[in-house]
Design a protein around this motif. Sequence first.
Motif, PDB file in Angstrom:
ATOM      1  N   MET A 137       3.849   9.177 -14.593  1.00  0.00           N
ATOM      2  CA  MET A 137       2.419   8.918 -14.643  1.00  0.00           C
ATOM      3  C   MET A 137       2.165   7.457 -15.033  1.00  0.00           C
ATOM      4  SD  MET A 137      -0.533  10.995 -16.739  1.00  0.00           S
ATOM      5  CE  MET A 137       0.055  12.544 -16.066  1.00  0.00           C
ATOM      6  N   LEU A 138       2.991   6.932 -15.939  1.00  0.00           N
ATOM      7  CA  LEU A 138       2.886   5.522 -16.305  1.00  0.00           C
ATOM      8  C   LEU A 138       3.175   4.640 -15.099  1.00  0.00           C
ATOM      9  CD1 LEU A 138       2.632   3.257 -18.426  1.00  0.00           C
ATOM     10  CD2 LEU A 138       5.061   3.598 -18.947  1.00  0.00           C
ATOM     11  N   ASP A 139       4.208   4.982 -14.353  1.00  0.00           N
ATOM     12  CA  ASP A 139       4.533   4.244 -13.134  1.00  0.00           C
ATOM     13  C   ASP A 139       3.355   4.263 -12.169  1.00  0.00           C
ATOM     14  OD1 ASP A 139       5.831   3.034 -10.978  1.00  0.00           O
ATOM     15  OD2 ASP A 139       6.673   4.932 -10.279  1.00  0.00           O
ATOM     16  N   SER A 140       2.759   5.443 -12.011  1.00  0.00           N
ATOM     17  CA  SER A 140       1.626   5.572 -11.098  1.00  0.00           C
ATOM     18  C   SER A 140       0.439   4.738 -11.563  1.00  0.00           C
ATOM     19  CB  SER A 140       1.225   7.045 -10.988  1.00  0.00           C
ATOM     20  OG  SER A 140       0.151   7.201 -10.088  1.00  0.00           O
ATOM     21  N   ALA A 141       0.171   4.758 -12.859  1.00  0.00           N
ATOM     22  CA  ALA A 141      -0.966   3.987 -13.380  1.00  0.00           C
ATOM     23  C   ALA A 141      -0.776   2.495 -13.139  1.00  0.00           C
ATOM     24  CB  ALA A 141      -1.132   4.272 -14.874  1.00  0.00           C
ATOM     25  N   ILE A 142       0.431   2.000 -13.379  1.00  0.00           N
ATOM     26  CA  ILE A 142       0.716   0.574 -13.160  1.00  0.00           C
ATOM     27  C   ILE A 142       0.615   0.237 -11.682  1.00  0.00           C
ATOM     28  CG2 ILE A 142       2.551  -1.167 -13.250  1.00  0.00           C
ATOM     29  CD1 ILE A 142       3.435   0.086 -15.896  1.00  0.00           C
ATOM     30  N   ALA A 143       1.194   1.099 -10.833  1.00  0.00           N
ATOM     31  CA  ALA A 143       1.169   0.826  -9.400  1.00  0.00           C
ATOM     32  C   ALA A 143      -0.252   0.871  -8.839  1.00  0.00           C
ATOM     33  CB  ALA A 143       2.060   1.824  -8.669  1.00  0.00           C
ATOM     34  N   LEU A 144      -1.009   1.901  -9.216  1.00  0.00           N
ATOM     35  CA  LEU A 144      -2.359   2.047  -8.673  1.00  0.00           C
ATOM     36  C   LEU A 144      -3.282   0.914  -9.108  1.00  0.00           C
ATOM     37  CD1 LEU A 144      -2.865   5.895  -9.085  1.00  0.00           C
ATOM     38  CD2 LEU A 144      -2.575   4.642  -6.942  1.00  0.00           C
ATOM     39  N   SER A 145      -3.084   0.423 -10.328  1.00  0.00           N
ATOM     40  CA  SER A 145      -3.986  -0.605 -10.841  1.00  0.00           C
ATOM     41  C   SER A 145      -3.511  -2.031 -10.550  1.00  0.00           C
ATOM     42  CB  SER A 145      -4.166  -0.434 -12.355  1.00  0.00           C
ATOM     43  OG  SER A 145      -2.925  -0.556 -13.022  1.00  0.00           O
ATOM     44  N   LEU A 146      -2.198  -2.238 -10.402  1.00  0.00           N
ATOM     45  CA  LEU A 146      -1.682  -3.605 -10.350  1.00  0.00           C
ATOM     46  C   LEU A 146      -0.895  -3.956  -9.100  1.00  0.00           C
ATOM     47  CD1 LEU A 146      -0.443  -4.085 -14.041  1.00  0.00           C
ATOM     48  CD2 LEU A 146      -2.545  -4.969 -13.005  1.00  0.00           C
ATOM     49  N   LEU A 147      -0.203  -2.968  -8.462  1.00  0.00           N
ATOM     50  CA  LEU A 147       0.748  -3.337  -7.413  1.00  0.00           C
ATOM     51  C   LEU A 147       0.080  -4.064  -6.255  1.00  0.00           C
ATOM     52  CD1 LEU A 147       3.720  -1.168  -6.232  1.00  0.00           C
ATOM     53  CD2 LEU A 147       2.453  -2.559  -4.609  1.00  0.00           C
ATOM     54  N   TYR A 148      -0.966  -3.474  -5.682  1.00  0.00           N
ATOM     55  CA  TYR A 148      -1.615  -4.111  -4.535  1.00  0.00           C
ATOM     56  C   TYR A 148      -2.331  -5.408  -4.917  1.00  0.00           C
ATOM     57  CZ  TYR A 148      -4.035  -4.449  -0.057  1.00  0.00           C
ATOM     58  OH  TYR A 148      -4.497  -4.884   1.156  1.00  0.00           O
ATOM     59  N   PRO A 149      -3.104  -5.427  -6.023  1.00  0.00           N
ATOM     60  CA  PRO A 149      -3.718  -6.712  -6.414  1.00  0.00           C
ATOM     61  C   PRO A 149      -2.682  -7.793  -6.715  1.00  0.00           C
ATOM     62  CG  PRO A 149      -4.779  -4.898  -7.559  1.00  0.00           C
ATOM     63  CD  PRO A 149      -3.587  -4.319  -6.873  1.00  0.00           C
ATOM     64  N   LEU A 150      -1.580  -7.421  -7.369  1.00  0.00           N
ATOM     65  CA  LEU A 150      -0.525  -8.407  -7.631  1.00  0.00           C
ATOM     66  C   LEU A 150       0.056  -8.950  -6.333  1.00  0.00           C
ATOM     67  CD1 LEU A 150       1.576  -7.042 -10.642  1.00  0.00           C
ATOM     68  CD2 LEU A 150       0.438  -9.262 -10.485  1.00  0.00           C
ATOM     69  N   ALA A 151       0.274  -8.057  -5.368  1.00  0.00           N
ATOM     70  CA  ALA A 151       0.827  -8.503  -4.089  1.00  0.00           C
ATOM     71  C   ALA A 151      -0.138  -9.456  -3.381  1.00  0.00           C
ATOM     72  CB  ALA A 151       1.142  -7.293  -3.210  1.00  0.00           C
ATOM     73  N   LEU A 159       0.831  -1.206   0.000  1.00  0.00           N
ATOM     74  CA  LEU A 159       0.000   0.000   0.000  1.00  0.00           C
ATOM     75  C   LEU A 159       0.867   1.257   0.000  1.00  0.00           C
ATOM     76  CD1 LEU A 159      -2.827   1.262   0.198  1.00  0.00           C
ATOM     77  CD2 LEU A 159      -2.652   1.063   2.696  1.00  0.00           C
ATOM     78  N   MET A 160       1.944   1.249   0.775  1.00  0.00           N
ATOM     79  CA  MET A 160       2.840   2.401   0.801  1.00  0.00           C
ATOM     80  C   MET A 160       3.519   2.589  -0.555  1.00  0.00           C
ATOM     81  SD  MET A 160       4.642   2.455   4.571  1.00  0.00           S
ATOM     82  CE  MET A 160       5.275   4.109   4.288  1.00  0.00           C
ATOM     83  N   MET A 161       3.810   1.492  -1.241  1.00  0.00           N
ATOM     84  CA  MET A 161       4.448   1.598  -2.549  1.00  0.00           C
ATOM     85  C   MET A 161       3.480   2.122  -3.609  1.00  0.00           C
ATOM     86  SD  MET A 161       6.956  -1.719  -2.509  1.00  0.00           S
ATOM     87  CE  MET A 161       8.358  -1.717  -1.385  1.00  0.00           C
ATOM     88  N   VAL A 162       2.197   1.794  -3.469  1.00  0.00           N
ATOM     89  CA  VAL A 162       1.187   2.415  -4.339  1.00  0.00           C
ATOM     90  C   VAL A 162       1.187   3.920  -4.106  1.00  0.00           C
ATOM     91  CG1 VAL A 162      -1.283   2.604  -4.792  1.00  0.00           C
ATOM     92  CG2 VAL A 162      -0.256   0.347  -4.501  1.00  0.00           C
ATOM     93  N   GLN A 163       1.234   4.300  -2.830  1.00  0.00           N
ATOM     94  CA  GLN A 163       1.298   5.720  -2.494  1.00  0.00           C
ATOM     95  C   GLN A 163       2.585   6.353  -3.039  1.00  0.00           C
ATOM     96  OE1 GLN A 163       2.194   7.016   1.586  1.00  0.00           O
ATOM     97  NE2 GLN A 163       0.234   8.111   1.568  1.00  0.00           N
ATOM     98  N   ASP A 164       3.695   5.609  -2.960  1.00  0.00           N
ATOM     99  CA  ASP A 164       4.958   6.105  -3.521  1.00  0.00           C
ATOM    100  C   ASP A 164       4.796   6.467  -4.992  1.00  0.00           C
ATOM    101  OD1 ASP A 164       6.128   5.652  -1.092  1.00  0.00           O
ATOM    102  OD2 ASP A 164       7.290   3.909  -1.725  1.00  0.00           O
ATOM    103  N   SER A 165       4.158   5.573  -5.730  1.00  0.00           N
ATOM    104  CA  SER A 165       4.011   5.790  -7.167  1.00  0.00           C
ATOM    105  C   SER A 165       3.106   6.985  -7.471  1.00  0.00           C
ATOM    106  CB  SER A 165       3.449   4.528  -7.829  1.00  0.00           C
ATOM    107  OG  SER A 165       4.349   3.450  -7.679  1.00  0.00           O
ATOM    108  N   ALA A 166       2.008   7.084  -6.737  1.00  0.00           N
ATOM    109  CA  ALA A 166       1.120   8.233  -6.942  1.00  0.00           C
ATOM    110  C   ALA A 166       1.820   9.535  -6.559  1.00  0.00           C
ATOM    111  CB  ALA A 166      -0.157   8.057  -6.126  1.00  0.00           C
ATOM    112  N   GLY A 167       2.551   9.514  -5.441  1.00  0.00           N
ATOM    113  CA  GLY A 167       3.292  10.696  -5.023  1.00  0.00           C
ATOM    114  C   GLY A 167       4.403  11.048  -5.991  1.00  0.00           C
ATOM    115  N   ALA A 168       5.028  10.019  -6.580  1.00  0.00           N
ATOM    116  CA  ALA A 168       6.115  10.264  -7.532  1.00  0.00           C
ATOM    117  C   ALA A 168       5.604  10.993  -8.773  1.00  0.00           C
ATOM    118  CB  ALA A 168       6.773   8.939  -7.929  1.00  0.00           C
TER     119      ALA A 168
END
Length: 405
Positions: free
Chosen positions: A250-264, A139-148
């Motif tokens: 923005m690409l990083d954020s889109a991938i993280a927001l949509s995939l990082l937590y579900p993948l984990a 969850l923090m890494m999703v936030q990292d990507s959005a913040g980035a």
Amino acid sequence: MASVSHARRMGKYFLLLDNLLVILGFFVVMPLISIRFVDELGWAASIVGLALGLRQLTQQGLGLFGGSLADRFGAKPLIVIGMLLRALGFASLALADSPWILIASCVLSGLGGMLFDPPRSALIIKFTTPQERGRFISLMMVQDSAGAVLGALLGSWLLSYNFQWVCWTAAALFCLAALCNALLLPAYRLSLRRLPMRVGMHEVLQDRRFVWFVLTLSGYFVLGVQVMLMLPILVKEMAGSAQAVGWMYMLDSAIALSLLYPLARWSEKRFSLPTRLIAGLSLMTLALVLVPLAHHLLALFTLIGVFYLGCSIAEPARETLITSLANPNARGSYMGLSRIGLALGGMAGYLGGGWLFDLGRHGDWPALPWLILGLVGVLTLLALAWQFRRPRPSKLAELSAYPVA
């Protein structure tokens, strides 16, 4: 028991607020340093790579000292002082009109990170149970990507006016983070008992398996830091606009927001942490090796997307592995030493990447840096696979034998 649960819940909320301010402050300025000094001012990429690498080496290479200080004095004073030093370092970047000022600013920023990064990581262990830790880190890494992406977009917009505004905004965000920690963070102890610095450092240095594991991760970070050095330069050159760097994040954020937590969530029930780390690193390596074949922006962004997908798989597994291996008697020291791979890999990635980029450009070998990065990735994969399959029992072997929820 209810008070402990409440303290943990409030602690996690605070960590998310603190993390948002830190990520915004960092990404407002850091991705634009190579663009400002290499692309706009015409400095050699190797000089800028040296400055960025020294920041990385200072922050992560001295992390053991920062973590041991936190074990001794607690998290709060180290975090507040460190964030103020980071703010001072970023503010001084606005004055950088020669390489030595750039290097001094980056080193000062790194010293601040050396103080605040290990105790912040140790607080994650303190505020989470082993069962929920992997998901909270994701969850923090999703936030990292959005913040980035928000930080990079803000920085790119400010850069169109003046680079000084970029630096001052980053400094202001770290001052705000320091104020929040000073006012809201209780004076927590990080470890089960207050350890003298010497004892905490000895505790972690005696753990040979842990030391070798974090040293091996240097190769992982050689690849990872290219999103701060070579990839922004390449994107800017191909797109013809500094705003395209914001699109990259923005690409990083889109991938993280949509995939990082579900993948984990999906992978933690099916694959061990080492398997996830190796799978993610394999994708990162493949993407960088194929960069020389990208002759237009769409192809380059496709490969950057594959790279970010690999990061989304590898990063939660890597961080969860490290927290799982930390000794509760010296959490700060363990989390400090865990950054040594980032220190060495970051330094090698920035300095070596900058040198190889200059060499490839002037020698008409544009594929050279990317092929070398591919070799580094393959060697790191082999080293990790060997460590996870060693026959002698260890906590690493246990963690590789079954998925960790």
